[in-house]
Write an enzyme that holds these catalytic residues in place. Structure first.
Site, PDB file in Angstrom:
ATOM      1  N   HIS A  61      -1.903 -28.118  15.090  1.00 11.32           N
ATOM      2  CA  HIS A  61      -0.613 -27.423  15.102  1.00 11.32           C
ATOM      3  C   HIS A  61      -0.761 -26.061  14.449  1.00 11.32           C
ATOM      4  O   HIS A  61      -1.560 -25.906  13.519  1.00 11.32           O
ATOM      5  CB  HIS A  61       0.456 -28.248  14.356  1.00 11.32           C
ATOM      6  N   GLU A 108       3.584 -34.013  20.059  1.00  8.35           N
ATOM      7  CA  GLU A 108       3.463 -34.222  21.498  1.00  8.35           C
ATOM      8  C   GLU A 108       2.781 -35.555  21.823  1.00  8.35           C
ATOM      9  O   GLU A 108       3.038 -36.149  22.864  1.00  8.35           O
ATOM     10  CB  GLU A 108       2.671 -33.080  22.151  1.00  8.35           C
TER      11      GLU A 108
HETATM   12  N1  COA Z   1      -8.797 -30.198  19.635  1.00 10.02           N
HETATM   13  C1  COA Z   1      -9.966 -29.670  19.264  1.00 10.02           C
HETATM   14  N2  COA Z   1     -10.088 -28.614  18.457  1.00 10.02           N
HETATM   15  C2  COA Z   1      -8.945 -28.053  18.018  1.00 10.02           C
HETATM   16  C3  COA Z   1      -7.703 -28.561  18.352  1.00 10.02           C
HETATM   17  C4  COA Z   1      -7.637 -29.676  19.206  1.00 10.02           C
HETATM   18  N3  COA Z   1      -6.473 -30.210  19.586  1.00 10.02           N
HETATM   19  N4  COA Z   1      -6.744 -27.812  17.770  1.00 10.02           N
HETATM   20  C5  COA Z   1      -7.381 -26.858  17.090  1.00 10.02           C
HETATM   21  N5  COA Z   1      -8.707 -26.995  17.243  1.00 10.02           N
HETATM   22  C6  COA Z   1      -9.738 -26.166  16.666  1.00 10.02           C
HETATM   23  C7  COA Z   1      -9.778 -24.804  17.306  1.00 10.02           C
HETATM   24  O1  COA Z   1     -10.599 -24.797  18.442  1.00 10.02           O
HETATM   25  C8  COA Z   1     -10.325 -23.959  16.195  1.00 10.02           C
HETATM   26  O2  COA Z   1     -11.717 -24.135  16.140  1.00 10.02           O
HETATM   27  P1  COA Z   1     -12.709 -22.901  15.961  1.00 10.02           P
HETATM   28  O3  COA Z   1     -12.243 -22.184  14.721  1.00 10.02           O
HETATM   29  O4  COA Z   1     -14.037 -23.547  15.839  1.00 10.02           O
HETATM   30  O5  COA Z   1     -12.521 -22.094  17.209  1.00 10.02           O
HETATM   31  C9  COA Z   1      -9.758 -24.603  14.936  1.00 10.02           C
HETATM   32  O6  COA Z   1      -9.467 -25.936  15.298  1.00 10.02           O
HETATM   33  C10 COA Z   1      -8.538 -23.928  14.365  1.00 10.02           C
HETATM   34  O7  COA Z   1      -7.489 -23.990  15.222  1.00 10.02           O
HETATM   35  P2  COA Z   1      -5.988 -23.599  14.715  1.00 10.02           P
HETATM   36  O8  COA Z   1      -5.997 -22.171  14.254  1.00 10.02           O
HETATM   37  O9  COA Z   1      -5.450 -24.616  13.861  1.00 10.02           O
HETATM   38  O10 COA Z   1      -5.229 -23.799  16.026  1.00 10.02           O
HETATM   39  P3  COA Z   1      -4.196 -22.836  16.728  1.00 10.02           P
HETATM   40  O11 COA Z   1      -3.126 -22.479  15.786  1.00 10.02           O
HETATM   41  O12 COA Z   1      -4.941 -21.766  17.424  1.00 10.02           O
HETATM   42  O13 COA Z   1      -3.666 -23.833  17.833  1.00 10.02           O
HETATM   43  C11 COA Z   1      -2.601 -25.580  18.893  1.00 10.02           C
HETATM   44  C12 COA Z   1      -2.675 -24.747  17.618  1.00 10.02           C
HETATM   45  C13 COA Z   1      -1.456 -26.581  18.795  1.00 10.02           C
HETATM   46  C14 COA Z   1      -2.363 -24.660  20.105  1.00 10.02           C
HETATM   47  C15 COA Z   1      -3.931 -26.333  19.040  1.00 10.02           C
HETATM   48  O14 COA Z   1      -4.108 -27.205  17.960  1.00 10.02           O
HETATM   49  C16 COA Z   1      -4.060 -27.052  20.360  1.00 10.02           C
HETATM   50  O15 COA Z   1      -4.429 -26.445  21.366  1.00 10.02           O
HETATM   51  N6  COA Z   1      -3.752 -28.404  20.394  1.00 10.02           N
HETATM   52  C17 COA Z   1      -3.843 -29.143  21.612  1.00 10.02           C
HETATM   53  C18 COA Z   1      -2.595 -28.951  22.483  1.00 10.02           C
HETATM   54  C19 COA Z   1      -1.367 -29.578  21.866  1.00 10.02           C
HETATM   55  O16 COA Z   1      -1.399 -30.712  21.429  1.00 10.02           O
HETATM   56  N7  COA Z   1      -0.266 -28.815  21.857  1.00 10.02           N
HETATM   57  C20 COA Z   1       1.005 -29.273  21.328  1.00 10.02           C
HETATM   58  C21 COA Z   1       1.303 -28.622  20.018  1.00 10.02           C
HETATM   59  S1  COA Z   1       2.770 -29.268  19.284  1.00 10.02           S
END
Ligand code: COA
Length: 363
Positions: A247, A306
């Protein structure tokens, strides 16, 4: 400053909700979500969020009666759903029907907007399957009536409680993208219908309200509990993100995930869910948490809203392509409350940009 997502910018002062990403806490008008979700219905949370935002006070009983009447009124618009509209994805068809409603700032408009997605989504889903829409029953609660309009039969007590828990859980969540869109439109005094239409348009994007469907796709792809670990490892090796985890704001577990997990329990205990699906989801959750801890030791990644939204809405027999529309049914009350707060207390929202294009040639 440029190209950022405004995450460091404070764009509003609100008394509606607070998201504390470090503590994993969501507060709605002074009440923490875990407390609210254990006793409030959709009508209760609507009264809580709209308190002081409309010209006249409303009790939960008044709201229930008037919302029932509003559902009956908006149902008359379902006949205008033609073939072109029904070829659209459910959330787009629902939005097109809402766009036919009059604009305004008053209680009538607010009630009509709370009723509209709840009536239009089930009607659109039935029409898309070639079935006749089911008329609302104004005496039912909003949650019971949504399920009755969806399936054509009266829901069980556990199903109604589960949908209420979902609608309460997602009713408001700080200044997310759709809520901001609602406030921007409200700041121009365009009216609540326009605010809600803008908000739905922001919500439907895959980066906002479009995520729970893919959680079910992931569970389908994993297939069996035994396959969970290997499938998730392969997905991460391919550079994919695991759906329903992580998140932007929460650095700990998303409190809404636990609220929905608890809301599922009575359905599980009474056998009103596909138990194989639940067991598979539990196995995937455990395997995903373990592998994310291993692969991303510096980044706490936990389950998000989600993941359990997908399981709960699936258990209530909403098709996955309708999940974004169900989210809109619950979030409309937050959009309306924010739009009214903005209109009452805010100014026209008009930020500035930095021009980086070419300058005119000197003569
Ligand atoms: N699966 C695998 N790796 C994940 C991840 C996931 N669901 N969510 C974050 N990461 C990883 C990123 O790739 C990143 O890695 P890196 O630094 O090696 O590139 C690291 O964790 C940091 O990510 P963060 O900054 O916390 O995420 P964000 O703010 O860019 O993204 C989301 C937040 C929600 C978009 C992301 O967690 C995601 O895509 N989740 C899956 C989709 C989802 O469930 N969406 C609903 C949200 S309510």
């Amino acid at each position: 400053m440029k190209n950022n997502g405004l995450e460091d910018v404070i764009a509003a002062e609100t008394r509606l909700s607070d998201v504390d990403g470090e503590a994993g806490r969501l507060v709605i008008r002074g009440v923490s979500l875990d407390l609210l979700v254990s006793h409030a219905t959709f009508e209760d949370v609507a009264v809580l969020l709209l308190d002081g935002m409309l010209e006249q006070p409303l009790s939960a009983t008044d709201l229930k009666t008037r919302l029932g009447e509003a559902r009956a009124e908006v149902f008359s618009h379902v006949v205008s759903a033609d073939e072109a509209l029904l070829n659209l994805p459910p959330v787009d068809a629902m939005r097109a029907l809402i766009a036919r409603l009059p604009d305004g700032e008053d209680l009538e408009t607010a009630l009509r907007l709370l009723a509209a997605p709840a009536v239009f989504l089930p009607a659109v889903l039935r029409l898309q399957k070639g079935e006749t829409p089911v008329a609302p029953k104004p005496s039912l609660s909003q949650s019971a009536d949504i399920l009755a309009m969806l399936s054509g039969s009266l829901p069980t007590r556990e199903q109604v409680a589960a949908l209420d828990a979902y609608l309460v859980t997602i009713s408001d969540h700080g200044l997310n993208a759709s809520t901001f869109a609602s406030r921007v439109v409200a700041s121009t005094k365009a009216g609540l219908t326009s605010s809600v239409l803008a908000a739905i348009s922001a919500l439907k994007g895959p980066l906002h309200g479009g995520a729970p469907g893919p959680v079910l796709d992931m569970l389908d792809a994993v297939g069996t509990q035994e396959n969970a670990k290997a499938w998730l490892a392969d997905a991460l090796d391919r550079g994919e993100r695991l759906m329903g985890f992580g998140h932007r704001i929460y650095r700990v577990r998303d409190p809404r995930a636990d609220a929905l997990k608890h809301a599922l329990e009575p359905l599980v205990a009474t056998g009103q869910v596909d138990l194989d699906r639940i067991r598979l989801a539990e196995a995937v959750e455990q395997a995903a948490l373990a592998i994310l801890r291993e692969r991303k030791p510096d980044r706490p990644l936990d389950v998000n809203v989600e993941f359990y939204t997908a399981l709960l809405l699936d258990a209530l027999k909403f098709p996955r392509e309708a999940f974004t529309g169900v989210f809109a049914i619950g979030r409309t009350v937050g959009w309306i409350a924010h739009a009214r707060e903005q209109a009452l207390e805010g100014r026209l929202i008009r930020p500035r940009s930095v021009y980086v294009g070419p300058l005119p040639q000197a003569a």
